[in-house]
Design a protein around this motif. Structure first.
Motif, PDB file in Angstrom:
ATOM      1  N   ASN A   1     123.691 -32.584 110.096  1.00 18.22           N
ATOM      2  CA  ASN A   1     125.072 -32.877 110.458  1.00 18.22           C
ATOM      3  C   ASN A   1     125.932 -31.648 110.176  1.00 18.22           C
ATOM      4  OD1 ASN A   1     127.634 -33.808 110.869  1.00 18.22           O
ATOM      5  ND2 ASN A   1     127.537 -35.449 109.347  1.00 18.22           N
ATOM      6  N   PRO A   2     126.482 -31.004 111.220  1.00 19.07           N
ATOM      7  CA  PRO A   2     127.255 -29.785 110.989  1.00 19.07           C
ATOM      8  C   PRO A   2     128.687 -30.043 110.538  1.00 19.07           C
ATOM      9  CG  PRO A   2     127.141 -30.241 113.332  1.00 19.07           C
ATOM     10  CD  PRO A   2     126.312 -31.296 112.657  1.00 19.07           C
ATOM     11  N   GLY A   3     129.071 -31.317 110.448  1.00 19.17           N
ATOM     12  CA  GLY A   3     130.437 -31.637 110.049  1.00 19.17           C
ATOM     13  C   GLY A   3     130.671 -31.471 108.566  1.00 19.17           C
ATOM     14  N   LEU A   4     131.939 -31.573 108.163  1.00 13.57           N
ATOM     15  CA  LEU A   4     132.282 -31.483 106.747  1.00 13.57           C
ATOM     16  C   LEU A   4     131.515 -32.529 105.951  1.00 13.57           C
ATOM     17  CD1 LEU A   4     136.161 -31.028 106.453  1.00 13.57           C
ATOM     18  CD2 LEU A   4     134.383 -29.392 105.810  1.00 13.57           C
ATOM     19  N   LEU A   5     130.955 -32.127 104.832  1.00 10.23           N
ATOM     20  CA  LEU A   5     130.210 -33.055 103.983  1.00 10.23           C
ATOM     21  C   LEU A   5     131.190 -33.723 103.015  1.00 10.23           C
ATOM     22  CD1 LEU A   5     127.655 -34.367 102.991  1.00 10.23           C
ATOM     23  CD2 LEU A   5     127.145 -32.324 101.641  1.00 10.23           C
ATOM     24  N   CYS A   6     131.645 -34.897 103.403  1.00 15.46           N
ATOM     25  CA  CYS A   6     132.545 -35.680 102.562  1.00 15.46           C
ATOM     26  C   CYS A   6     131.827 -36.967 102.159  1.00 15.46           C
ATOM     27  CB  CYS A   6     133.839 -36.002 103.302  1.00 15.46           C
ATOM     28  SG  CYS A   6     134.851 -34.539 103.623  1.00 15.46           S
ATOM     29  N   VAL A   7     131.863 -37.270 100.873  1.00 15.13           N
ATOM     30  CA  VAL A   7     131.103 -38.400 100.335  1.00 15.13           C
ATOM     31  C   VAL A   7     132.031 -39.283  99.491  1.00 15.13           C
ATOM     32  CG1 VAL A   7     129.069 -39.114  99.022  1.00 15.13           C
ATOM     33  CG2 VAL A   7     129.052 -36.915 100.231  1.00 15.13           C
ATOM     34  N   PRO A   8     132.551 -40.368 100.064  1.00 15.73           N
ATOM     35  CA  PRO A   8     133.389 -41.267  99.277  1.00 15.73           C
ATOM     36  C   PRO A   8     132.606 -41.869  98.112  1.00 15.73           C
ATOM     37  CG  PRO A   8     133.558 -41.742 101.637  1.00 15.73           C
ATOM     38  CD  PRO A   8     132.422 -40.785 101.465  1.00 15.73           C
ATOM     39  N   LYS A   9     133.307 -42.169  97.028  1.00 10.40           N
ATOM     40  CA  LYS A   9     132.640 -42.704  95.843  1.00 10.40           C
ATOM     41  C   LYS A   9     131.925 -44.013  96.131  1.00 10.40           C
ATOM     42  CE  LYS A   9     135.441 -40.578  92.218  1.00 10.40           C
ATOM     43  NZ  LYS A   9     136.272 -40.797  91.016  1.00 10.40           N
ATOM     44  N   GLU A  10     132.506 -44.816  97.032  1.00  6.68           N
ATOM     45  CA  GLU A  10     131.873 -46.100  97.312  1.00  6.68           C
ATOM     46  C   GLU A  10     130.546 -45.947  98.052  1.00  6.68           C
ATOM     47  OE1 GLU A  10     135.310 -45.500 100.310  1.00  6.68           O
ATOM     48  OE2 GLU A  10     134.919 -45.205  98.157  1.00  6.68           O
ATOM     49  N   VAL A  11     130.349 -44.785  98.682  1.00 10.55           N
ATOM     50  CA  VAL A  11     129.069 -44.491  99.349  1.00 10.55           C
ATOM     51  C   VAL A  11     128.119 -43.846  98.352  1.00 10.55           C
ATOM     52  CG1 VAL A  11     127.929 -43.179 101.182  1.00 10.55           C
ATOM     53  CG2 VAL A  11     130.158 -44.258 101.617  1.00 10.55           C
TER      54      VAL A  11
ATOM     55  N   ALA B   1     128.158 -36.909  89.667  1.00 10.39           N
ATOM     56  CA  ALA B   1     127.202 -36.762  90.767  1.00 10.39           C
ATOM     57  C   ALA B   1     125.783 -37.050  90.292  1.00 10.39           C
ATOM     58  CB  ALA B   1     127.290 -35.357  91.358  1.00 10.39           C
ATOM     59  N   GLU B   2     125.475 -36.645  89.065  1.00  8.11           N
ATOM     60  CA  GLU B   2     124.141 -36.907  88.523  1.00  8.11           C
ATOM     61  C   GLU B   2     123.849 -38.405  88.486  1.00  8.11           C
ATOM     62  OE1 GLU B   2     125.448 -33.199  86.110  1.00  8.11           O
ATOM     63  OE2 GLU B   2     126.342 -34.755  87.340  1.00  8.11           O
ATOM     64  N   GLU B   3     124.838 -39.196  88.088  1.00  5.88           N
ATOM     65  CA  GLU B   3     124.660 -40.657  88.048  1.00  5.88           C
ATOM     66  C   GLU B   3     124.408 -41.214  89.439  1.00  5.88           C
ATOM     67  OE1 GLU B   3     127.880 -42.612  86.097  1.00  5.88           O
ATOM     68  OE2 GLU B   3     127.628 -41.507  84.210  1.00  5.88           O
TER      69      GLU B   3
ATOM     70  N   LYS C   1     143.093 -29.390  98.930  1.00  6.47           N
ATOM     71  CA  LYS C   1     144.226 -29.348  99.857  1.00  6.47           C
ATOM     72  C   LYS C   1     143.750 -29.374 101.311  1.00  6.47           C
ATOM     73  CE  LYS C   1     148.474 -26.656 100.640  1.00  6.47           C
ATOM     74  NZ  LYS C   1     149.460 -27.658 100.210  1.00  6.47           N
ATOM     75  N   MET C   2     142.672 -28.625 101.593  1.00  8.33           N
ATOM     76  CA  MET C   2     142.192 -28.506 102.971  1.00  8.33           C
ATOM     77  C   MET C   2     141.296 -29.670 103.402  1.00  8.33           C
ATOM     78  SD  MET C   2     141.399 -24.441 103.545  1.00  8.33           S
ATOM     79  CE  MET C   2     140.296 -24.251 102.144  1.00  8.33           C
ATOM     80  N   PHE C   3     140.420 -30.127 102.496  1.00 11.81           N
ATOM     81  CA  PHE C   3     139.361 -31.057 102.906  1.00 11.81           C
ATOM     82  C   PHE C   3     139.411 -32.415 102.222  1.00 11.81           C
ATOM     83  CE2 PHE C   3     137.087 -26.743 102.999  1.00 11.81           C
ATOM     84  CZ  PHE C   3     137.545 -26.462 104.283  1.00 11.81           C
ATOM     85  N   GLY C   4     140.247 -32.564 101.204  1.00 13.21           N
ATOM     86  CA  GLY C   4     140.382 -33.859 100.535  1.00 13.21           C
ATOM     87  C   GLY C   4     139.478 -34.002  99.327  1.00 13.21           C
ATOM     88  N   ASN C   5     139.767 -35.025  98.535  1.00 10.89           N
ATOM     89  CA  ASN C   5     139.030 -35.246  97.280  1.00 10.89           C
ATOM     90  C   ASN C   5     137.586 -35.671  97.483  1.00 10.89           C
ATOM     91  OD1 ASN C   5     141.195 -34.588  95.580  1.00 10.89           O
ATOM     92  ND2 ASN C   5     142.037 -36.658  95.730  1.00 10.89           N
ATOM     93  N   ASP C   6     137.248 -36.180  98.696  1.00 10.10           N
ATOM     94  CA  ASP C   6     135.871 -36.614  98.952  1.00 10.10           C
ATOM     95  C   ASP C   6     134.957 -35.469  99.383  1.00 10.10           C
ATOM     96  OD1 ASP C   6     136.422 -39.208  98.267  1.00 10.10           O
ATOM     97  OD2 ASP C   6     136.752 -39.883 100.336  1.00 10.10           O
ATOM     98  N   TYR C   7     135.534 -34.293  99.600  1.00  5.64           N
ATOM     99  CA  TYR C   7     134.710 -33.137  99.953  1.00  5.64           C
ATOM    100  C   TYR C   7     133.675 -32.919  98.852  1.00  5.64           C
ATOM    101  CZ  TYR C   7     133.587 -28.384 101.577  1.00  5.64           C
ATOM    102  OH  TYR C   7     132.940 -27.264 102.044  1.00  5.64           O
ATOM    103  N   TYR C   8     132.435 -32.645  99.240  1.00  3.53           N
ATOM    104  CA  TYR C   8     131.326 -32.695  98.276  1.00  3.53           C
ATOM    105  C   TYR C   8     131.531 -31.768  97.079  1.00  3.53           C
ATOM    106  CZ  TYR C   8     129.148 -28.335  99.976  1.00  3.53           C
ATOM    107  OH  TYR C   8     128.875 -27.024 100.304  1.00  3.53           O
TER     108      TYR C   8
END
Length: 318
Positions: free
Chosen positions: A182-192, A161-163, A144-151
């Motif tokens: 990087n002190p920002g939120l760690l968000c990692v889109p699947k395409e990355v 994640a293992e794959e 809710k706060m950070f989105g589905n890409d939040y690590y």
């Protein structure tokens, strides 16, 4: 490093690898985070053993030379704290000073909630105590706060994640984690993906050697990352299991340390929680708060001498 002795001890139904420098002095138990090992405490073990302390650093359940059950349901705080209580019993120790970082810090807070009688004082790093939200599970809150890409949200599906980690060399994965500033939120889109660019070149900082990287990387090449990721995957289960402790405070003496570039310190709401009274409300015996300038997440490795001195300055009072 040759002073450090290694053994395997049977605790709570698993075999645990434990690194120690055995002195007759007061014992200190060190708890590492993700993706780390006992090795993250090498500098502090040497420094504090030279000051007369007995230093003990296990590979936590799921890591390194310690057994790694496959199911995330076997990584609850009751399992992990149970492992550590059994370790103290096996070593004949009634109480220890507790020093922890990252996921180890989360375990340390729970250790102090569940068995404060075994902890003389706590030096915790990076991860603040988060009181249990009585109405919403943690992963739901994070989405809710950070989105589905939040690590942490991305770590939830077993195997995914293992794959992504497996698409690049494990050495590169470890370098990326340990050198990130990087002190920002760690968000990692699947395409990355968590692996990122497999051809990336990373220059190590002065506080990390290729030998250090090799130790972590060679171990994770052998074990994989599932054990460590299972801590994240048990977060909602922990929430269910710890309902009886809602509203409980941490009742041991505490020193808390964090770098001002740490992504945990810069998570929305955390600075206000630390500096505007929330943290002290839930950790009433918080005696010292240290914000290290220009320091990122892996504080105990980046500033080994300063961190060792901070630990010693605090625990020698007791």
């Amino acid at each position: 490093m040759e002073k450090i002795q290694h053994s395997n001890i049977r605790v709570n139904g698993i075999n645990m690898h434990v690194a120690q420098i055995s002195n007759s002095g007061p014992p200190i138990l060190f708890l590492h985070g993700f993706p780390e090992l006992w090795y993250t405490w090498r500098h502090q073990m040497l420094h504090l053993s030279a000051a007369g302390y007995r230093t003990i650093a296990p590979d936590l359940r799921g890591y390194g030379g310690t057994d790694a059950p496959t199911s995330a349901a076997e990584y609850t705080v009751f399992h992990i704290v149970g492992d550590l209580v059994c370790l103290l019993d096996a070593l004949g120790l009634d109480q220890v000073f507790l020093v922890a970082h990252d996921w180890g810090a989360s375990i340390a807070w729970n250790f102090c909630l569940l068995r404060p009688d075994r902890i003389k004082a706590l030096v915790n790093m990076s991860v603040v105590f988060s009181p249990r939200n009585p109405v919403r599970k943690p992963i739901e809150s994070m989405r809710k706060m950070f989105g589905n890409d939040y690590y942490i949200c991305r770590f939830q599906p077993p195997g995914e994640a293992e794959e992504e980690f497996a698409r690049v060399d494990t050495t590169l994965v470890i370098k990326k984690f340990l050198t990130s500033r990087n002190p920002g939120l760690l968000c990692v889109p699947k395409e990355v993906g968590f692996g990122g660019n497999p051809n990336a070149k990373i220059t190590l900082p002065s506080w990390l050697s290729e030998e250090d990287i090799d130790y972590f990387a060679n171990t994770f090449k052998r074990t994989g990352f599932t054990g460590g990721l299972n801590y994240y995957r048990a977060m909602d289960l922990n929430w269910e299991l710890t309902a009886a402790w809602t509203g409980e405070q941490i009742k041991v003496p505490v020193k808390f340390m964090v770098g001002d570039l740490d992504l945990t310190y810069n998570t929305p709401g955390v600075k206000d929680y630390i500096h505007k009274g929330g943290f002290k409300k839930h950790v009433p015996f918080l005696q010292e708060l240290v914000i290290m300038e220009g320091v990122a997440h892996f504080i105990n490795q980046e500033k080994p001498q300063e961190v060792s001195e901070h630990i010693h300055d605090f625990i020698k009072k007791f």
